[in-house]
Scaffold this active site. Sequence first.
Site, short mmCIF file in Angstrom:
data_model
loop_
_atom_site.label_atom_id
_atom_site.label_comp_id
_atom_site.label_asym_id
_atom_site.label_seq_id
_atom_site.Cartn_x
_atom_site.Cartn_y
_atom_site.Cartn_z
N ASP A 257 -0.89 -3.47 34.44
CA ASP A 257 -0.83 -3.05 33.04
C ASP A 257 -0.73 -1.52 32.96
OD1 ASP A 257 -1.06 -3.16 30.33
OD2 ASP A 257 -3.11 -3.89 30.28
N ASP A 324 0.76 -5.83 22.48
CA ASP A 324 -0.22 -6.93 22.44
C ASP A 324 0.01 -7.84 21.24
OD1 ASP A 324 -1.07 -5.24 24.38
OD2 ASP A 324 -3.17 -5.35 23.85
#
Length: 512
Positions: A257, A324
């Site tokens: 990430d 997200d």
Amino acid sequence: MLRLFLLISFFYFTGIETSAQQDSFYILTPPPPVQPRLNNPLVYGCRSGNDFLYRIPCQGERPIVFTVKGLPKSLRLDKNSGVISGKSPAKGTYQLNVIAKNKHGVNTKSFKIISGEKIALTPIMGWNHWYAYFDKPTDALIRQAADVMLSNGLADAGYNYVCIDDCWTNAYEKNRMPIQDSLRLKRRRDSSGSILPNDYFPDMKAMTDYLHQKGFKAGIYSSPSKRTCAGFEGSFGYEEKDAKQWAQWAFDLIKYDRCSYPDDAPYNTLEQAKYPYEKLGQALKKINRDIYYSLCQYYGSEKDGDVWKWGGSIGGNSWRTGTDINAFLPDVFKVALRNIQFAAYQKPGEWNDPDFLMLGWLGNRRTGGIYRTTMHPNTQYAYVSLWSLMASPLFFSSRIDKIDAFTLNLLTNHEIIAINQDPLGLCGRLVTLNEKQFLLVKELHDGATVVGIFNRNSTDMEIKINLKDIGLKETYDVRDCWRQVLIGHDLSSFQTTVPAIGCAVIKFSKTN
Ligand code: GAL
């Protein structure tokens, strides 16, 4: 007014619902049969000589006894659990036949193992802790997730990855969102530079052993930066060392990430955007383990170098195509329409990832409580349908221990899952009907075509499709995949009512 507010907050955070709310969670799919129903994909990839682990997903009443015809010698089958393990065979294609038998009947299905360079020949399926526990994952919760998936039927539908997200390492003291828990604030690395799990993960290898024994694969998380997104230790400068460590702990997936990367490094060119991902990609290549490499740059902005164009070439198995998902809910249509733009870049082993299935009961990071998704049930059907038709990784990220019948039903419809797992790996092609209605048309390997009919209007709509307009020139048998019923024979056009902000998923197979 205050009372009303308190009452609503009470229901919201305790998760107690009114019966009116519950009634609206309508279930379309019939329960699985008592007879065995095999749910393995038709094709499965592995790399020769590496550890092999696959639990054959099968619904139906247990005990079920499994037999596999044509199993390569390097593999063995546990006939009671259906777990195949051992070493991946020499490079080549192995055509297997799986047989599952219980006291009510028998089911058989083919299963092709391709031992070569690629894994994840169909989108992977599993659970990730993030939207359930955020910065509070523990070994016990990860093990519990596997237990629940076995007992509630998710594993039998094909969900087989159990993944830790952020916050398994120790955090930095000075943090954007300070971590209060001293057990997550200890040494981040030992004197030799090895990464240290926090005290909630006392023995990573014992934990992955536990998952593997039950036939699950284990996932872990890190960042190419010094800090992960939640401010925990990342892998910057330790890429090779950390990759070896994850392999020693026997993890099967790494989500990488971007978070604070590039820290202080420059970040303006395509090379600079690719660099950290290439670096870990090279480290993973040196490791003799099938580790799924999940790229997560989330923004996917121009500055990030259009990861879908190069993610596969550096060893990535999937890459996030947007930020997200919680930032976009409930408008999953928007997320999907963005993801579909990159359809041409995905293929078996290399997938676009529009992020998690955030359904059911979710954690509240701030209060530590839980709440049920406020997304309308129609839209929840659309959510799963879109992910299925786009061939997206199917990752449920919510409180698995609190999963309700509606959500379980949404996640375990084998016809919807089979569309997602089709070996061609195509993302449905977009056909815009008008501003608020669109189709996703997906060709399957057996010549059938599935059409997702999506309605973004706030009222139910009657939608008619002339099949020749979407390239279907003959007459077809028509099946409603959510309800699992045949609804017509010999048709050349089709009309149905599509619920508000919802969908219908219809399969057209040539009439014989
Ligand atoms: C975000 C990522 C989420 C989750 C989170 C953890 O960047 O997109 O999926 O991993 O970080 O901090």
